[in-house]
Write an enzyme that holds these catalytic residues in place. Structure first.
Site, PDB file in Angstrom:
ATOM      1  N   LYS A  19       0.848  -1.193   0.000  1.00  8.64           N
ATOM      2  CA  LYS A  19       0.000   0.000   0.000  1.00  8.64           C
ATOM      3  C   LYS A  19       0.882   1.240   0.000  1.00  8.64           C
ATOM      4  CE  LYS A  19      -4.285   1.455   2.240  1.00  8.64           C
ATOM      5  NZ  LYS A  19      -5.091   1.316   3.472  1.00  8.64           N
ATOM      6  N   LYS A  76      -8.539   9.850   5.199  1.00  8.56           N
ATOM      7  CA  LYS A  76      -7.876   8.907   4.312  1.00  8.56           C
ATOM      8  C   LYS A  76      -6.654   8.316   5.005  1.00  8.56           C
ATOM      9  CE  LYS A  76     -10.621   9.739   0.783  1.00  8.56           C
ATOM     10  NZ  LYS A  76     -11.593  10.648   1.419  1.00  8.56           N
ATOM     11  N   ASP A  77      -6.286   7.109   4.576  1.00 12.99           N
ATOM     12  CA  ASP A  77      -5.151   6.402   5.175  1.00 12.99           C
ATOM     13  C   ASP A  77      -3.834   7.125   4.889  1.00 12.99           C
ATOM     14  OD1 ASP A  77      -6.927   4.517   6.029  1.00 12.99           O
ATOM     15  OD2 ASP A  77      -6.451   3.063   4.476  1.00 12.99           O
ATOM     16  N   LYS A  78      -2.846   6.810   5.698  1.00 14.83           N
ATOM     17  CA  LYS A  78      -1.509   7.358   5.493  1.00 14.83           C
ATOM     18  C   LYS A  78      -0.837   6.714   4.287  1.00 14.83           C
ATOM     19  CE  LYS A  78       2.975   7.991   7.801  1.00 14.83           C
ATOM     20  NZ  LYS A  78       3.727   7.865   9.072  1.00 14.83           N
TER      21      LYS A  78
END
Length: 362
Positions: A19, A76-78
């Site tokens: 990711k 939102k994700d890092k």
């Protein structure tokens, strides 16, 4: 309860997913077009390797505005790259004229009459690149995406909901039981939400398991598995959609509308198959519509432990099933890369779809 998968192929273990900003991109889909006028400056930003909070802190330091003065539609994700919209009063516009940051790029600006608020987005579009994909696995991935494109996917909460150690839900229960105090309201609410999410995921796993049994066994065999009358079993076997409906279930018009208790299972099953309505699960708490009859008996197995704490939680209904839109894919055999694009409703997790496709937890 162990996570249940909808798809039936064997797990795809050999592919590699990271990711990062090159292999995972999230693009926010606004709920409405911005007017181009008004007192709020709308920043179209691209960030990488930063949480939303870290990005807002950076914008705050550059502009002099307080973090709470910024508007945004979702966290939102890092990990990965995110393209989203942020609003701030246009009195801070001059601070962004020569904006520069190593992890944030200002793509464009416009104006709007209102501050962007949490939840003001239609959904998100995702790009995911898998690596080390053999041709045989590429075929399985393609078929999995075809199935999800046609039939939808189970709308589990993703692993992000449960924290790095996966125990956020336990901490949430401890708060409800009075065994832990959390003064930070955002963390307090996050942990309790994780507890609600864990109950939902356990219930949805059970409903998937039941649906697989219905598809695998005859009506006569099902009578030995479930203590239900012939009419109910006949109704289950007649349903064409994967996730079966029961008397007393709560459905919801899809993608917008109201929740309602099923009165005619056959009619709602047809609407489910047509993507006009879907089954919902309970996020345990007050003021949320409850199931009835057989459906409630199953729900109670997973949510009964929450009954003493309902007044401490805000209840809601969540889609148990959702549908990906604009699904696309491409296999680059020379690089052994498999790339996919799809759009999801807000609140849905791309990693949940990816786990379903791979048939394994990340």
């Amino acid at each position: 309860m162990e996570r249940r998968f909808f798809l039936n192929h064997s797990p795809i273990d050999g592919v590699h997913f990271t990711k990062n900003a090159n292999d995972f991109t999230v693009t926010e889909i606004p709920l409405y077009p911005f007017s181009g006028e008004g007192e709020h400056l709308v920043l179209h930003v691209r960030k990488k390797d930063l949480t939303t909070w870290q990005m807002l802190q950076a914008l705050s330091e550059i502009s002099g505005a307080k973090v709470r003065d910024f508007g945004y539609a979702g966290l939102k994700d890092k990990e990965g790259m995110t393209i989203q919209y942020v609003s701030i009063h246009k009195s801070h516009e001059k601070a962004f004229e020569n904006f520069s940051h190593p992890n944030i790029k200002l793509l464009s600006t416009t104006y709007h009459n209102n501050k962007i608020k949490m939840g003001h987005l239609k959904g998100n579009r995702f790009f995911i690149r898998l690596k080390k994909v053999l041709p045989t696995d590429a075929l399985k991935l393609e078929q999995a995406l075809r199935t999800i494109k046609a039939q939808g996917y189970p709308n589990f909460f993703g692993y992000q909901r449960f924290g790095k150690e996966g125990d956020n839900f336990e901490q949430g229960l401890a708060i409800l039981q009075g065994k832990r105090r959390e003064r930070n309201k955002k963390i307090h609410d996050l942990l309790i939400s994780a507890y609600q999410s864990s109950l939902f995921n356990a219930w949805l796993s059970r409903r998937i398991e039941m649906s697989k049994l219905v598809e695998s066994f005859s009506e006569k065999e099902l009578a030995e598995i479930f203590p239900w009358d012939k009419a109910t079993l006949k109704s289950l076997k007649a349903q064409k959609q994967f996730l079966k409906l029961l008397p007393g279930d709560v459905c919801h018009h899809y993608p917008h509308g109201k929740a309602f208790v099923i009165e005619d299972v056959e009619a709602e099953a047809a609407r489910f198959e047509a993507k006009d309505a879907v089954l919902t699960g309970w996020l345990a708490g007050n003021r949320a519509m409850r199931t009835e009859g057989i459906a409630k008996e199953i729900e109670d197995v997973y949510c009964a432990q929450a009954e003493p704490y309902l007044a401490q939680m805000n209840g809601a209904r969540r889609f148990a099933w959702s549908f990906a839109e604009d699904v696309e894919w491409n296999y680059r055999e020379e690089e052994a890369w498999f790339e996919m694009h799809f759009s999801l409703q807000k609140g849905s997790y791309a990693t949940v779809v990816l786990e379903e496709i791979l048939r394994r937890e990340l």
